[in-house]
Design a protein around this motif. Structure first.
Motif, PDB file in Angstrom:
ATOM      1  N   PHE A   1      34.248  63.164  69.837  1.00  9.94           N
ATOM      2  CA  PHE A   1      33.126  62.783  70.689  1.00  9.94           C
ATOM      3  C   PHE A   1      32.000  63.775  70.435  1.00  9.94           C
ATOM      4  CE2 PHE A   1      36.881  61.319  72.966  1.00  9.94           C
ATOM      5  CZ  PHE A   1      36.535  60.024  73.289  1.00  9.94           C
ATOM      6  N   LYS A   2      30.836  63.271  70.063  1.00 10.35           N
ATOM      7  CA  LYS A   2      29.676  64.129  69.822  1.00 10.35           C
ATOM      8  C   LYS A   2      28.643  63.876  70.906  1.00 10.35           C
ATOM      9  CE  LYS A   2      30.461  64.278  64.903  1.00 10.35           C
ATOM     10  NZ  LYS A   2      29.928  64.166  63.565  1.00 10.35           N
ATOM     11  N   PHE A   3      28.163  64.958  71.511  1.00  9.98           N
ATOM     12  CA  PHE A   3      27.214  64.869  72.606  1.00  9.98           C
ATOM     13  C   PHE A   3      25.821  65.280  72.135  1.00  9.98           C
ATOM     14  CE2 PHE A   3      31.406  65.434  74.413  1.00  9.98           C
ATOM     15  CZ  PHE A   3      31.436  64.445  75.386  1.00  9.98           C
TER      16      PHE A   3
ATOM     17  N   ASN B   1      23.787  67.428  73.091  1.00 11.35           N
ATOM     18  CA  ASN B   1      23.520  68.873  73.050  1.00 11.35           C
ATOM     19  C   ASN B   1      24.239  69.578  71.906  1.00 11.35           C
ATOM     20  OD1 ASN B   1      26.176  68.983  73.877  1.00 11.35           O
ATOM     21  ND2 ASN B   1      25.767  70.001  75.818  1.00 11.35           N
TER      22      ASN B   1
ATOM     23  N   THR C   1      27.532  69.571  71.379  1.00 14.42           N
ATOM     24  CA  THR C   1      28.934  69.821  71.713  1.00 14.42           C
ATOM     25  C   THR C   1      29.813  68.715  71.131  1.00 14.42           C
ATOM     26  OG1 THR C   1      28.248  70.845  73.783  1.00 14.42           O
ATOM     27  CG2 THR C   1      30.553  70.173  73.627  1.00 14.42           C
ATOM     28  N   GLU C   2      30.985  69.082  70.666  1.00 13.90           N
ATOM     29  CA  GLU C   2      31.961  68.104  70.182  1.00 13.90           C
ATOM     30  C   GLU C   2      33.284  68.285  70.907  1.00 13.90           C
ATOM     31  OE1 GLU C   2      30.778  67.417  65.493  1.00 13.90           O
ATOM     32  OE2 GLU C   2      32.676  68.361  65.997  1.00 13.90           O
TER      33      GLU C   2
END
Length: 106
Positions: free
Chosen positions: A9-11, A13, A15-16
């Motif tokens: 999951f890549k966000f 901001n 973050t993964e």
């Protein structure tokens, strides 16, 4: 998408989050973990419904199986962040293979 029993999951901001089925098996002492697409999970869920739990939108042919004994195909669509879809193809053993996809990919 799930690839080799892992999902990332890549966000926005940067973050993964990585979920790894093999790591879950090990850390939780679970015999088998199989990560599946959420529409794939819905497809498996459809196979558990009784007739009284369904609604026919348009009556069609209800042939129980083809010459090879495969049950008829089924499909579902639903809204998520895109148009989610899942189609199910029958096998000669009477079970189904589940094929999740995105509406823009068909």
């Amino acid at each position: 998408p799930v690839n080799q029993n892992k999902v990332t999951f890549k966000f926005p901001n940067g973050t993964e989050w990585i979920i790894d089925g093999a790591e879950l098996m090990k850390s939780l002492s679970i015999h088998r973990v199989r990560l599946v697409n959420h529409f794939g999970a819905c497809g498996y869920g459809l196979l558990t419904l009784s007739e009284h739990e369904t609604v026919t939108l348009q009556q069609g042919s209800s042939d129980s199986s083809d010459a090879q004994g495969r049950p008829p195909p089924m499909a579902m669509i639903g809204a998520d962040s895109r148009l989610g879809e899942c189609y199910m193809t029958g096998r000669p053993d009477g079970k189904y293979d589940i094929w999740p996809t995105e509406g823009g990919h068909t």
